[in-house]
Design a protein around this motif. Structure first.
Motif, PDB file in Angstrom:
ATOM      1  N   ILE A   1     -62.424  22.596 -31.101  1.00 46.08           N
ATOM      2  CA  ILE A   1     -61.884  21.980 -30.309  1.00 46.08           C
ATOM      3  C   ILE A   1     -61.293  23.182 -29.038  1.00 46.08           C
ATOM      4  CG2 ILE A   1     -59.515  21.110 -29.672  1.00 46.08           C
ATOM      5  CD1 ILE A   1     -61.276  19.088 -30.281  1.00 46.08           C
ATOM      6  N   THR A   2     -60.936  24.420 -29.647  1.00 41.52           N
ATOM      7  CA  THR A   2     -60.645  25.508 -28.793  1.00 41.52           C
ATOM      8  C   THR A   2     -61.749  26.003 -28.064  1.00 41.52           C
ATOM      9  OG1 THR A   2     -58.926  26.190 -30.314  1.00 41.52           O
ATOM     10  CG2 THR A   2     -59.504  27.603 -28.654  1.00 41.52           C
ATOM     11  N   GLU A   3     -62.849  26.100 -28.622  1.00 45.72           N
ATOM     12  CA  GLU A   3     -64.095  26.694 -27.873  1.00 45.72           C
ATOM     13  C   GLU A   3     -64.612  25.759 -26.971  1.00 45.72           C
ATOM     14  OE1 GLU A   3     -66.915  27.463 -30.939  1.00 45.72           O
ATOM     15  OE2 GLU A   3     -65.740  29.484 -31.353  1.00 45.72           O
ATOM     16  N   GLN A   4     -64.609  24.308 -27.380  1.00 46.72           N
ATOM     17  CA  GLN A   4     -65.267  23.423 -26.657  1.00 46.72           C
ATOM     18  C   GLN A   4     -64.357  22.897 -25.067  1.00 46.72           C
ATOM     19  OE1 GLN A   4     -65.841  20.257 -29.175  1.00 46.72           O
ATOM     20  NE2 GLN A   4     -67.698  21.069 -30.251  1.00 46.72           N
ATOM     21  N   ASN A   5     -63.151  23.346 -25.324  1.00 49.70           N
ATOM     22  CA  ASN A   5     -62.065  23.096 -24.017  1.00 49.70           C
ATOM     23  C   ASN A   5     -61.369  24.240 -23.576  1.00 49.70           C
ATOM     24  OD1 ASN A   5     -61.869  19.608 -24.329  1.00 49.70           O
ATOM     25  ND2 ASN A   5     -61.737  20.549 -26.433  1.00 49.70           N
ATOM     26  N   GLN A   6     -62.024  25.343 -23.571  1.00 53.14           N
ATOM     27  CA  GLN A   6     -61.502  26.495 -22.758  1.00 53.14           C
ATOM     28  C   GLN A   6     -61.125  26.094 -21.403  1.00 53.14           C
ATOM     29  OE1 GLN A   6     -63.713  30.343 -23.265  1.00 53.14           O
ATOM     30  NE2 GLN A   6     -64.047  29.819 -25.300  1.00 53.14           N
ATOM     31  N   GLY A   7     -59.939  26.519 -20.893  1.00 54.37           N
ATOM     32  CA  GLY A   7     -59.458  26.152 -19.425  1.00 54.37           C
ATOM     33  C   GLY A   7     -58.932  24.911 -19.408  1.00 54.37           C
ATOM     34  N   ARG A   8     -59.215  23.975 -20.598  1.00 53.30           N
ATOM     35  CA  ARG A   8     -58.644  22.581 -20.475  1.00 53.30           C
ATOM     36  C   ARG A   8     -57.796  22.208 -21.787  1.00 53.30           C
ATOM     37  NH1 ARG A   8     -63.666  18.794 -20.569  1.00 53.30           N
ATOM     38  NH2 ARG A   8     -64.024  20.234 -22.123  1.00 53.30           N
ATOM     39  N   ILE A   9     -57.328  23.132 -22.157  1.00 52.71           N
ATOM     40  CA  ILE A   9     -56.447  23.114 -23.505  1.00 52.71           C
ATOM     41  C   ILE A   9     -55.133  23.784 -23.496  1.00 52.71           C
ATOM     42  CG2 ILE A   9     -57.327  25.128 -24.750  1.00 52.71           C
ATOM     43  CD1 ILE A   9     -57.277  23.064 -27.452  1.00 52.71           C
ATOM     44  N   ALA A  10     -53.948  23.075 -23.765  1.00 56.10           N
ATOM     45  CA  ALA A  10     -52.771  23.788 -23.912  1.00 56.10           C
ATOM     46  C   ALA A  10     -51.953  23.262 -25.295  1.00 56.10           C
ATOM     47  CB  ALA A  10     -51.967  23.102 -22.776  1.00 56.10           C
ATOM     48  N   LEU A  11     -50.950  24.494 -25.509  1.00 57.13           N
ATOM     49  CA  LEU A  11     -50.150  24.392 -26.724  1.00 57.13           C
ATOM     50  C   LEU A  11     -48.759  23.915 -26.378  1.00 57.13           C
ATOM     51  CD1 LEU A  11     -49.758  24.554 -30.024  1.00 57.13           C
ATOM     52  CD2 LEU A  11     -49.260  27.137 -29.451  1.00 57.13           C
ATOM     53  N   LEU A  12     -48.297  22.903 -26.737  1.00 60.50           N
ATOM     54  CA  LEU A  12     -46.889  22.652 -26.512  1.00 60.50           C
ATOM     55  C   LEU A  12     -46.065  23.396 -27.321  1.00 60.50           C
ATOM     56  CD1 LEU A  12     -44.783  20.905 -25.092  1.00 60.50           C
ATOM     57  CD2 LEU A  12     -45.052  19.238 -26.981  1.00 60.50           C
ATOM     58  N   TYR A  13     -45.450  24.607 -26.908  1.00 61.95           N
ATOM     59  CA  TYR A  13     -44.687  25.505 -27.559  1.00 61.95           C
ATOM     60  C   TYR A  13     -43.843  26.413 -26.633  1.00 61.95           C
ATOM     61  CZ  TYR A  13     -43.678  28.599 -31.689  1.00 61.95           C
ATOM     62  OH  TYR A  13     -43.260  29.290 -32.598  1.00 61.95           O
ATOM     63  N   PRO A  14     -42.544  26.610 -26.851  1.00 65.51           N
ATOM     64  CA  PRO A  14     -41.684  27.151 -25.938  1.00 65.51           C
ATOM     65  C   PRO A  14     -42.076  28.719 -25.868  1.00 65.51           C
ATOM     66  CG  PRO A  14     -40.620  26.781 -27.858  1.00 65.51           C
ATOM     67  CD  PRO A  14     -41.967  25.950 -28.163  1.00 65.51           C
ATOM     68  N   GLY A  15     -41.441  29.419 -24.692  1.00 66.59           N
ATOM     69  CA  GLY A  15     -41.814  30.780 -24.708  1.00 66.59           C
ATOM     70  C   GLY A  15     -41.780  31.290 -23.250  1.00 66.59           C
ATOM     71  N   GLU A  16     -41.592  32.613 -23.235  1.00 71.87           N
ATOM     72  CA  GLU A  16     -41.368  33.272 -21.935  1.00 71.87           C
ATOM     73  C   GLU A  16     -42.867  32.943 -21.300  1.00 71.87           C
ATOM     74  OE1 GLU A  16     -40.527  37.295 -22.047  1.00 71.87           O
ATOM     75  OE2 GLU A  16     -38.333  36.832 -22.745  1.00 71.87           O
ATOM     76  N   GLN A  17     -44.060  33.086 -21.881  1.00 70.61           N
ATOM     77  CA  GLN A  17     -45.415  32.643 -21.308  1.00 70.61           C
ATOM     78  C   GLN A  17     -45.657  31.387 -20.917  1.00 70.61           C
ATOM     79  OE1 GLN A  17     -46.940  35.722 -20.372  1.00 70.61           O
ATOM     80  NE2 GLN A  17     -45.052  36.670 -21.150  1.00 70.61           N
ATOM     81  N   ALA A  18     -44.743  30.510 -21.304  1.00 72.86           N
ATOM     82  CA  ALA A  18     -45.375  29.113 -21.317  1.00 72.86           C
ATOM     83  C   ALA A  18     -44.869  28.666 -19.775  1.00 72.86           C
ATOM     84  CB  ALA A  18     -44.414  28.005 -22.169  1.00 72.86           C
ATOM     85  N   CYS A  19     -45.966  27.957 -19.480  1.00 69.13           N
ATOM     86  CA  CYS A  19     -45.593  26.956 -18.129  1.00 69.13           C
ATOM     87  C   CYS A  19     -44.585  25.757 -18.328  1.00 69.13           C
ATOM     88  CB  CYS A  19     -46.993  26.352 -17.727  1.00 69.13           C
ATOM     89  SG  CYS A  19     -47.212  25.353 -16.326  1.00 69.13           S
ATOM     90  N   ASN A  20     -43.712  25.816 -17.352  1.00 69.00           N
ATOM     91  CA  ASN A  20     -42.689  25.227 -17.380  1.00 69.00           C
ATOM     92  C   ASN A  20     -42.880  23.793 -16.566  1.00 69.00           C
ATOM     93  OD1 ASN A  20     -40.210  23.534 -16.833  1.00 69.00           O
ATOM     94  ND2 ASN A  20     -38.732  25.391 -17.115  1.00 69.00           N
ATOM     95  N   LEU A  21     -43.299  22.742 -17.283  1.00 65.72           N
ATOM     96  CA  LEU A  21     -43.733  21.548 -16.797  1.00 65.72           C
ATOM     97  C   LEU A  21     -42.845  20.954 -15.848  1.00 65.72           C
ATOM     98  CD1 LEU A  21     -45.529  19.975 -19.772  1.00 65.72           C
ATOM     99  CD2 LEU A  21     -46.634  21.335 -17.776  1.00 65.72           C
ATOM    100  N   ASP A  22     -41.396  21.229 -15.905  1.00 65.74           N
ATOM    101  CA  ASP A  22     -40.632  20.681 -14.845  1.00 65.74           C
ATOM    102  C   ASP A  22     -40.599  21.359 -13.755  1.00 65.74           C
ATOM    103  OD1 ASP A  22     -39.209  18.643 -16.452  1.00 65.74           O
ATOM    104  OD2 ASP A  22     -38.391  20.067 -17.519  1.00 65.74           O
TER     105      ASP A  22
END
Length: 206
Positions: free
Chosen positions: A73-94
């Protein structure tokens, strides 16, 4: 005398959720990495997602570092996959969507401590771009204690993320309604005095 048991939602028939959930058509597919302890946990919310999202795959385990399905799944969706997980590097969807819209959302379904361990054990997960959201939302998960304010249940977290990513502010409301009804039922069964004694304190637990 043993009670009748539903092997689909892992609950006693009297508390069965199956007839109350109509699968929702999510645009972004969800991969649920579920800790074994959550599979038959009577208060777990991941089962609502498994019953309620048309595009969901669930894998059960503690160490996904060599999981072939996750690797593919990771290899087939490079650039189109995300992990829902908090942290400084996470994109804040709000605050805005990722530059590349995810088509696959990976979610860890576990207690907060065990979710951290699953993440730490799997280098593949650590390389996937992360998304999160503001921690000001109030969880209705009144029968499981969180280590900090603003931490949501699995179903609340996924619904929040999908609403933001898919642009559906009121989407998946049925799943939240079922979740809240499940909570109310558990409180009713345990009794108000037991609930107040064990779950209504101000101090967060583990």
């Amino acid at each position: 005398m043993s009670r009748s048991f539903c092997y689909r939602c892992h609950r006693a028939k009297v508390n069965c959720l199956c007839d109350h959930i109509k699968p929702q058509d999510n645009q972004i597919s969800v991969i649920l990495l579920q800790h074994p302890d959550e599979v038959s946990h009577a208060r777990g919310s991941g089962v609502i997602l498994k019953l309620g999202l048309s595009q969901l795959t669930c894998w059960v385990g503690e160490d996904f570092s060599e999981h072939e399905g996750l690797r593919l799944i990771t290899e087939q969706n490079q650039g189109r996959i995300a992990l829902l997980y908090p942290g400084e590097q996470a994109c804040n969807l709000d605050q805005g969507l990722p530059a590349s819209q995810p088509q696959v959302l990976i979610v860890i379904d576990a207690s907060w401590r065990k979710a951290y361990r699953i993440y730490q054990l799997c280098p593949m997960l650590q390389l996937i771009p992360k998304v999160s959201f503001d921690d000001q939302r109030q969880s209705n998960y009144r029968i499981r204690k969180a280590p900090a304010q603003g931490q949501l249940s699995t179903v609340e977290s996924v619904v929040t993320a999908l609403r933001l990513l898919e642009g559906k502010p009121q989407g998946y409301s049925q799943l939240i309604q079922v979740f809240e009804a499940m909570i109310d039922r558990h409180i009713e069964c345990m009794g108000e005095s037991t609930y107040q004694r064990n779950y209504s304190g101000d101090e967060p637990g583990e």
